[in-house]
Design a protein around this motif. Structure first.
Motif, PDB file in Angstrom:
ATOM      1  N   ILE A   1       4.639  14.841   3.027  1.00  0.00           N
ATOM      2  CA  ILE A   1       3.613  13.800   2.912  1.00  0.00           C
ATOM      3  C   ILE A   1       2.788  13.985   1.655  1.00  0.00           C
ATOM      4  O   ILE A   1       2.496  13.027   0.921  1.00  0.00           O
ATOM      5  CB  ILE A   1       2.720  13.796   4.175  1.00  0.00           C
ATOM      6  CG1 ILE A   1       3.550  13.363   5.400  1.00  0.00           C
ATOM      7  CG2 ILE A   1       1.521  12.885   3.991  1.00  0.00           C
ATOM      8  CD1 ILE A   1       2.810  13.511   6.715  1.00  0.00           C
ATOM      9  N   VAL A   2       2.400  15.246   1.379  1.00  0.00           N
ATOM     10  CA  VAL A   2       1.614  15.524   0.165  1.00  0.00           C
ATOM     11  C   VAL A   2       2.397  15.138  -1.081  1.00  0.00           C
ATOM     12  O   VAL A   2       1.866  14.541  -2.023  1.00  0.00           O
ATOM     13  CB  VAL A   2       1.218  17.015   0.125  1.00  0.00           C
ATOM     14  CG1 VAL A   2       0.596  17.366  -1.227  1.00  0.00           C
ATOM     15  CG2 VAL A   2       0.249  17.338   1.251  1.00  0.00           C
ATOM     16  N   SER A   3       3.678  15.458  -1.094  1.00  0.00           N
ATOM     17  CA  SER A   3       4.513  15.114  -2.242  1.00  0.00           C
ATOM     18  C   SER A   3       4.602  13.612  -2.430  1.00  0.00           C
ATOM     19  O   SER A   3       4.505  13.087  -3.550  1.00  0.00           O
ATOM     20  CB  SER A   3       5.921  15.704  -2.069  1.00  0.00           C
ATOM     21  OG  SER A   3       5.864  17.100  -1.985  1.00  0.00           O
ATOM     22  N   LEU A   4       4.770  12.865  -1.328  1.00  0.00           N
ATOM     23  CA  LEU A   4       4.840  11.415  -1.415  1.00  0.00           C
ATOM     24  C   LEU A   4       3.531  10.826  -1.912  1.00  0.00           C
ATOM     25  O   LEU A   4       3.518   9.878  -2.706  1.00  0.00           O
ATOM     26  CB  LEU A   4       5.210  10.830  -0.052  1.00  0.00           C
ATOM     27  CG  LEU A   4       6.649  11.085   0.428  1.00  0.00           C
ATOM     28  CD1 LEU A   4       6.813  10.588   1.867  1.00  0.00           C
ATOM     29  CD2 LEU A   4       7.647  10.399  -0.500  1.00  0.00           C
ATOM     30  N   LEU A   5       2.403  11.377  -1.442  1.00  0.00           N
ATOM     31  CA  LEU A   5       1.099  10.891  -1.912  1.00  0.00           C
ATOM     32  C   LEU A   5       0.920  11.149  -3.403  1.00  0.00           C
ATOM     33  O   LEU A   5       0.352  10.325  -4.131  1.00  0.00           O
ATOM     34  CB  LEU A   5      -0.021  11.558  -1.110  1.00  0.00           C
ATOM     35  CG  LEU A   5      -0.164  11.109   0.343  1.00  0.00           C
ATOM     36  CD1 LEU A   5      -1.213  11.958   1.069  1.00  0.00           C
ATOM     37  CD2 LEU A   5      -0.536   9.629   0.421  1.00  0.00           C
ATOM     38  N   ALA A   6       1.402  12.318  -3.885  1.00  0.00           N
ATOM     39  CA  ALA A   6       1.282  12.640  -5.303  1.00  0.00           C
ATOM     40  C   ALA A   6       2.092  11.668  -6.148  1.00  0.00           C
ATOM     41  O   ALA A   6       1.650  11.189  -7.194  1.00  0.00           O
ATOM     42  CB  ALA A   6       1.751  14.080  -5.548  1.00  0.00           C
ATOM     43  N   VAL A   7       3.300  11.358  -5.692  1.00  0.00           N
ATOM     44  CA  VAL A   7       4.132  10.392  -6.414  1.00  0.00           C
ATOM     45  C   VAL A   7       3.478   9.023  -6.419  1.00  0.00           C
ATOM     46  O   VAL A   7       3.440   8.323  -7.436  1.00  0.00           O
ATOM     47  CB  VAL A   7       5.541  10.327  -5.776  1.00  0.00           C
ATOM     48  CG1 VAL A   7       6.350   9.188  -6.388  1.00  0.00           C
ATOM     49  CG2 VAL A   7       6.266  11.660  -5.948  1.00  0.00           C
ATOM     50  N   LEU A   8       2.906   8.600  -5.252  1.00  0.00           N
ATOM     51  CA  LEU A   8       2.259   7.302  -5.157  1.00  0.00           C
ATOM     52  C   LEU A   8       1.054   7.235  -6.084  1.00  0.00           C
ATOM     53  O   LEU A   8       0.841   6.230  -6.772  1.00  0.00           O
ATOM     54  CB  LEU A   8       1.824   7.042  -3.707  1.00  0.00           C
ATOM     55  CG  LEU A   8       1.129   5.706  -3.438  1.00  0.00           C
ATOM     56  CD1 LEU A   8       2.064   4.544  -3.796  1.00  0.00           C
ATOM     57  CD2 LEU A   8       0.693   5.606  -1.983  1.00  0.00           C
ATOM     58  N   ALA A   9       0.279   8.338  -6.147  1.00  0.00           N
ATOM     59  CA  ALA A   9      -0.883   8.366  -7.039  1.00  0.00           C
ATOM     60  C   ALA A   9      -0.444   8.226  -8.491  1.00  0.00           C
ATOM     61  O   ALA A   9      -1.090   7.546  -9.293  1.00  0.00           O
ATOM     62  CB  ALA A   9      -1.673   9.662  -6.838  1.00  0.00           C
ATOM     63  N   GLY A  10       0.650   8.892  -8.829  1.00  0.00           N
ATOM     64  CA  GLY A  10       1.147   8.788 -10.200  1.00  0.00           C
ATOM     65  C   GLY A  10       1.569   7.383 -10.540  1.00  0.00           C
ATOM     66  O   GLY A  10       1.383   6.910 -11.660  1.00  0.00           O
ATOM     67  N   LEU A  11       2.132   6.674  -9.559  1.00  0.00           N
ATOM     68  CA  LEU A  11       2.567   5.302  -9.817  1.00  0.00           C
ATOM     69  C   LEU A  11       1.390   4.358  -9.988  1.00  0.00           C
ATOM     70  O   LEU A  11       1.490   3.332 -10.669  1.00  0.00           O
ATOM     71  CB  LEU A  11       3.471   4.818  -8.681  1.00  0.00           C
ATOM     72  CG  LEU A  11       4.824   5.529  -8.547  1.00  0.00           C
ATOM     73  CD1 LEU A  11       5.540   5.056  -7.280  1.00  0.00           C
ATOM     74  CD2 LEU A  11       5.679   5.278  -9.770  1.00  0.00           C
ATOM     75  N   LEU A  12       0.264   4.690  -9.337  1.00  0.00           N
ATOM     76  CA  LEU A  12      -0.891   3.799  -9.403  1.00  0.00           C
ATOM     77  C   LEU A  12      -1.652   3.936 -10.717  1.00  0.00           C
ATOM     78  O   LEU A  12      -2.408   3.052 -11.096  1.00  0.00           O
ATOM     79  CB  LEU A  12      -1.834   4.086  -8.222  1.00  0.00           C
ATOM     80  CG  LEU A  12      -1.284   3.706  -6.840  1.00  0.00           C
ATOM     81  CD1 LEU A  12      -2.242   4.160  -5.756  1.00  0.00           C
ATOM     82  CD2 LEU A  12      -1.027   2.205  -6.753  1.00  0.00           C
ATOM     83  N   VAL A  13      -1.484   5.085 -11.412  1.00  0.00           N
ATOM     84  CA  VAL A  13      -2.204   5.299 -12.669  1.00  0.00           C
ATOM     85  C   VAL A  13      -1.268   4.930 -13.802  1.00  0.00           C
ATOM     86  O   VAL A  13      -0.366   5.683 -14.143  1.00  0.00           O
ATOM     87  CB  VAL A  13      -2.672   6.760 -12.801  1.00  0.00           C
ATOM     88  CG1 VAL A  13      -3.406   6.959 -14.109  1.00  0.00           C
ATOM     89  CG2 VAL A  13      -3.564   7.135 -11.627  1.00  0.00           C
ATOM     90  N   HIS A  14      -1.456   3.788 -14.377  1.00  0.00           N
ATOM     91  CA  HIS A  14      -0.579   3.310 -15.443  1.00  0.00           C
ATOM     92  C   HIS A  14      -1.175   3.673 -16.799  1.00  0.00           C
ATOM     93  O   HIS A  14      -2.390   3.665 -16.981  1.00  0.00           O
ATOM     94  CB  HIS A  14      -0.413   1.786 -15.370  1.00  0.00           C
ATOM     95  CG  HIS A  14       0.279   1.327 -14.123  1.00  0.00           C
ATOM     96  ND1 HIS A  14       1.627   1.455 -13.950  1.00  0.00           N
ATOM     97  CD2 HIS A  14      -0.217   0.757 -12.989  1.00  0.00           C
ATOM     98  CE1 HIS A  14       1.963   0.964 -12.755  1.00  0.00           C
ATOM     99  NE2 HIS A  14       0.857   0.551 -12.158  1.00  0.00           N
ATOM    100  N   ALA A  15      -0.310   3.984 -17.747  1.00  0.00           N
ATOM    101  CA  ALA A  15      -0.756   4.186 -19.122  1.00  0.00           C
ATOM    102  C   ALA A  15      -0.928   2.816 -19.767  1.00  0.00           C
ATOM    103  O   ALA A  15      -0.045   1.959 -19.684  1.00  0.00           O
ATOM    104  CB  ALA A  15       0.270   5.016 -19.879  1.00  0.00           C
ATOM    105  N   GLN A  16      -2.092   2.625 -20.398  1.00  0.00           N
ATOM    106  CA  GLN A  16      -2.368   1.370 -21.094  1.00  0.00           C
ATOM    107  C   GLN A  16      -2.068   1.534 -22.573  1.00  0.00           C
ATOM    108  O   GLN A  16      -2.089   2.640 -23.114  1.00  0.00           O
ATOM    109  CB  GLN A  16      -3.839   0.964 -20.889  1.00  0.00           C
ATOM    110  CG  GLN A  16      -4.265   0.893 -19.430  1.00  0.00           C
ATOM    111  CD  GLN A  16      -3.413  -0.069 -18.619  1.00  0.00           C
ATOM    112  OE1 GLN A  16      -3.018  -1.125 -19.106  1.00  0.00           O
ATOM    113  NE2 GLN A  16      -3.107   0.303 -17.395  1.00  0.00           N
ATOM    114  N   LYS A  17      -1.811   0.412 -23.213  1.00  0.00           N
ATOM    115  CA  LYS A  17      -1.519   0.429 -24.637  1.00  0.00           C
ATOM    116  C   LYS A  17      -2.778   0.157 -25.441  1.00  0.00           C
ATOM    117  O   LYS A  17      -3.513  -0.784 -25.164  1.00  0.00           O
ATOM    118  CB  LYS A  17      -0.453  -0.615 -24.975  1.00  0.00           C
ATOM    119  CG  LYS A  17       0.939  -0.225 -24.509  1.00  0.00           C
ATOM    120  CD  LYS A  17       2.010  -1.109 -25.107  1.00  0.00           C
ATOM    121  CE  LYS A  17       1.913  -2.536 -24.575  1.00  0.00           C
ATOM    122  NZ  LYS A  17       3.042  -3.358 -25.051  1.00  0.00           N
ATOM    123  N   VAL A  18      -2.986   1.008 -26.454  1.00  0.00           N
ATOM    124  CA  VAL A  18      -4.027   0.762 -27.456  1.00  0.00           C
ATOM    125  C   VAL A  18      -3.291   0.440 -28.751  1.00  0.00           C
ATOM    126  O   VAL A  18      -2.580   1.281 -29.298  1.00  0.00           O
ATOM    127  CB  VAL A  18      -4.932   1.991 -27.644  1.00  0.00           C
ATOM    128  CG1 VAL A  18      -5.964   1.718 -28.736  1.00  0.00           C
ATOM    129  CG2 VAL A  18      -5.615   2.359 -26.344  1.00  0.00           C
TER     130      VAL A  18
END
Length: 822
Positions: free
Chosen positions: A5-22
């Motif tokens: 569960i912790v691993s899945l939450l970590a992956v989900l958190a990573g997917l929610l934080v997108h890199a934006q373009k400058v």
């Protein structure tokens, strides 16, 4: 279960934080583009480099950042941004450096720049060796364009097969990402992670992360660019070559940086001109913009501009952030320019290299390095593509698919296979079949028709069929068959033969060849006399240097590349040798009191051979210590080394089998070396030693022969005595030594003579020497000029024999080294 569960939450958190373009653009205050500006996220290793249009792009997660922008000759600028969940535009308008003329202590009558340069010269060895070892990721983007080109070149229509009639062309575009590893002294390795070439889906792009460091006394850029190298403006002897002008200073991050103009003292020396920025008190290079031109030692390019920007690491050393080279060239109506940018990042100044890491492979392309998807490149490249670069990729990728279609390949074959007079007469005609990767080469007429006193006028019809056996462009697997028919109109002999060759091998090359039939051979089977030159000398000067015999023959050969610079060769041949006599005395011009000589190799023999048979086996091993390699997936290429090439050979003639009449054993050892003396030019030498171990039964073709010169136009300078005839020193000695030495000054000395330096003629000097028996020695010193009209060489030569005979004459030939024509 909890860990899952912790691993899945970590992956989900990573997917929610997108890199934006400058994204943004860098210009000066007048709106002029500042190409390849350096963009850095302050306090991190994240950065980018603007492209040639000043456009840059960063990928960052939401947060607050300080972005710095630098360009050589302009003030550094910082901007703080807060990045949310939307892309952001950020533009920079850099003002030119406002230089301050500070109060400086100077010697009477001396510009303040000189003391700064002296301090930089003192610190040069310190900064040269400051980074004992490091690794860095290097992104390289290379492009070369045309802005004009002729409609025809050498009679052929210039067609780039892109359906575009405009004069502006993108000839070459590639990108490469590599890991660059360095360990002093002198060790480096490039491991290519990703590469792409516009229009070549299986291509491998340029990877040249080498740093052209001004902390070295001399910048070596290759013999084709600057043969003597270019002297650094802070080299130990820089004050003998350069003048300097202090133009002021500017402040950056609390450091004062001195802006100094670099001015060559004299033309025709290998020097830069431009600007260099030196950090006060530290006396290290901050940045530079230097230009080389043809008047100052460039050979191929008209101009070559070098830009570099160094940045501090925070731990003391400074590292190179970016290096850009801008070449321009105008030749034969082609007007080209380009840029080759290296962006250095992710430095590791304390790497732990495993034992044996720096082996003999200096450049390696990883498997599938040329198969990276576009998503990889959009995430990785620190230099944004320009709009026309994007268009070039798209256009050439589409053209490549079109070019691989059967219908298009047939149409290309029809165009390329059209006959032209240049191909028919001078270079030979190649007929291609793109669909099955095959070609047929037909020899040119200039090599098909000839004249000699043995055969009269000769037709020697030759062709070669070649088939590539793999679809990969770098594959070496190929097969060729070369039929040949030779007919002499005077002696009416027909000599047909055929040769087959098969090349294969992955990391190590292998070649197998077999041949057989009937042919004419020179008594020296290394063919010292050109049939073309002999045709002219026979018809016009009544001098027949070509001495021939006829043979029914069969032969085989095998060659294989081994490890660590070794190459092994094995060959064998059987010849049923028949004598030939002169059958024609035809001339175009009859020279008084000069007649043709008999068809045997005088002066070492006064009679022709009788019919006999020879069965000869030969083997040799070639070794160049320190040989370096470039490795592609499935294939490896040797790029040589700085050390000599050694070749040890042995030949055995067997009496008895197949009626063979000759029997002997002989050996030979050759040493070839080309030494780059940098400012001093290039020295080349060749040493040959050997002799007969036994000589129970010899015929004229089996003697030791040395190349001589047939006419005043020499065919080559490689291992050839210039003032004696081709068989003058033929012998059956137990031991001989031959030495050939040349020194090419490459502009040294002649750059002091006004007329010669303007013509760009270069001095060459040397000597050839031979010993093969007591009382049989020969010395041949010479001096000459080369690079005449870029291709010719003129030498005055003296020949000294131990019997007191002295010769002197001149030779005209093509500019060459000891190892072949340039």
């Amino acid at each position: 279960m909890q860990k899952l569960i912790v691993s899945l939450l970590a992956v989900l958190a990573g997917l929610l934080v997108h890199a934006q373009k400058v994204t943004g653009k860098v210009t000066d205050q007048l709106g002029q583009i500042l190409p390849y500006s350096s963009i850095q996220v302050k306090g991190s290793g994240i950065g980018a480099t603007a492209n040639a249009q000043g456009i840059f792009q960063l990928r960052l997660t939401p947060g607050q950042y300080t972005i710095t922008c630098q360009y050589v000759g302009y003030q550094q600028q910082e901007k703080t941004i807060t990045l949310g969940n939307e892309d952001l535009e950020l533009h920079f308008q850099l003002p030119q450096q406002q230089l301050t003329l500070n109060e400086v202590i100077v010697k009477k009558g001396e510009d303040a720049a000189y003391e700064i340069i002296r301090q930089a010269i003192k610190k040069r060895p310190v900064y040269r060796d400051e980074l004992k070892q490091f690794t860095a990721q290097v992104y390289t983007k290379g492009q070369f364009r045309l802005r004009d080109f002729p409609k025809k070149f050498m009679g052929q229509k210039v067609d780039f097969e892109d359906g575009d009639s405009s004069k502006r062309k993108m000839l070459y575009l590639s990108e490469t990402v590599a890991k660059y590893s360095v360990q002093l002294p002198g060790k480096s390795k490039v491991d290519v992670i990703a590469t792409k070439v516009s229009g070549q889906s299986d291509g491998f792009g340029l990877s040249a992360p080498r740093i052209f460091s001004l902390y070295e006394n001399l910048l070596t850029m290759g013999s084709g660019i600057a043969p003597r190298g270019i002297i650094s403006p802070i080299s130990d002897n820089a004050l003998h070559y350069y003048k300097y002008k202090y133009e002021g200073s500017f402040m950056e991050d609390g450091r004062m940086v001195n802006h100094i103009q670099v001015i060559p003292k004299r033309k025709y020396e290998p020097l830069f001109q431009g600007y260099i920025n030196i950090v006060e008190d530290e006396w290290r290079i901050h940045s530079l913009e230097l230009i080389g031109v043809k008047e100052y030692g460039l050979q191929t390019f008209d101009t070559l501009r070098l830009q570099q920007l160094y940045v501090p690491t925070g731990s003391g050393p400074w590292v190179l952030r970016s290096q850009v080279m801008y070449p321009t060239i105008k030749v034969f109506g082609f007007d080209g320019f380009g840029s080759f940018a290296n962006v250095y990042s992710d430095y590791n100044l304390n790497p732990a290299f495993p034992k044996g890491y720096f082996d003999n492979t200096i450049l390696r392309y990883q498997d599938s390095s040329n198969k990276k998807p576009e998503d990889y490149w959009s995430q990785t490249r620190p230099v944004s593509l320009e709009p026309d670069e994007v268009a070039d990729y798209q256009k050439k990728d589409s053209l490549e698919r079109l070019h691989n279609s059967p219908a298009y390949l047939d149409s290309i074959d029809r165009v390329r296979n059209k006959l032209s007079w240049q191909s028919l007469i001078l270079t030979g005609q190649t007929f291609t079949r793109q669909k099955n990767r095959s070609s047929i080469f037909v020899a040119p007429l200039i090599g098909t028709f000839s004249y000699n006193t043995v055969e009269g006028y000769v037709v020697n019809a030759r062709a070669t069929y070649t088939r590539q056996l793999d679809t990969l462009s770098i594959s070496r697997r190929s097969f060729s068959i070369s039929p040949e028919v030779r007919y002499g109109f005077s002696n009416k002999h027909v000599n047909p033969n055929v040769a087959l060759n098969y090349r294969f091998g992955h990391k190590r090359f292998r070649t197998i060849g077999i041949a057989g039939g009937s042919d004419v051979f020179q008594f020296n089977n290394e063919n010292p006399v050109s049939e073309f030159i002999n045709t002219i000398s026979s018809l016009w000067d009544n001098i027949n240097r070509l001495k021939l015999y006829e043979a029914r023959f069969a032969q085989f050969s095998y060659a294989q590349g081994l490890e660590d610079g070794f190459v092994w060769n094995l060959s064998g041949q059987y010849q049923d040798r028949l004598p030939l006599e002169n059958s024609s005395n035809y001339v175009l011009r009859d020279v008084k009191d000069r007649g043709f000589t008999p068809n045997y190799p005088e002066p070492f023999t006064d009679s022709n051979i009788t019919r006999h048979q020879a069965l000869i086996l030969s083997t040799s091993i070639r070794w160049q210590p320190g040989t370096k390699y470039v490795e592609f997936p499935g294939r490896r290429f040797s790029v040589g080394s700085k050390y000599p090439v050694f070749v040890l050979g042995f030949t055995q003639a067997l009496k008895g089998p197949m009626g063979a009449d000759v029997q002997y054993s002989k050996w030979n050892l050759g040493v070839n070396h080309s030494i780059n003396l940098k400012l001093g030019g290039r020295m080349l030498y060749q040493v040959q030693i050997g002799g007969f171990l036994n000589k129970d039964s010899l015929q004229s073709p089996d003697y030791i022969h040395f190349k001589g010169s047939a006419t005043r136009f020499t065919e080559s300078y490689a291992g050839r005595f210039q003032l004696v005839t081709p068989y003058y020193f033929s012998n059956a000695s137990k031991f001989y030594t031959a030495v050939f030495f040349e020194h090419h000054f490459n502009g040294l000395l002649t750059n002091k003579i006004p007329i010669i330096r303007k013509l760009k003629w270069n001095l060459v000097t040397g000597a050839n020497a031979l010993y093969y028996a007591p009382g049989r020695t020969y010395l041949e010193p010479f001096v000459g000029l080369e690079n005449i009209l870029r291709v010719f060489r003129f030498d005055f030569i003296v020949g000294l024999e131990d019997n007191g005979r002295v010769r002197h004459d001149f030779r005209l030939g093509l500019s060459s080294s000891l190892f072949g024509r340039r």
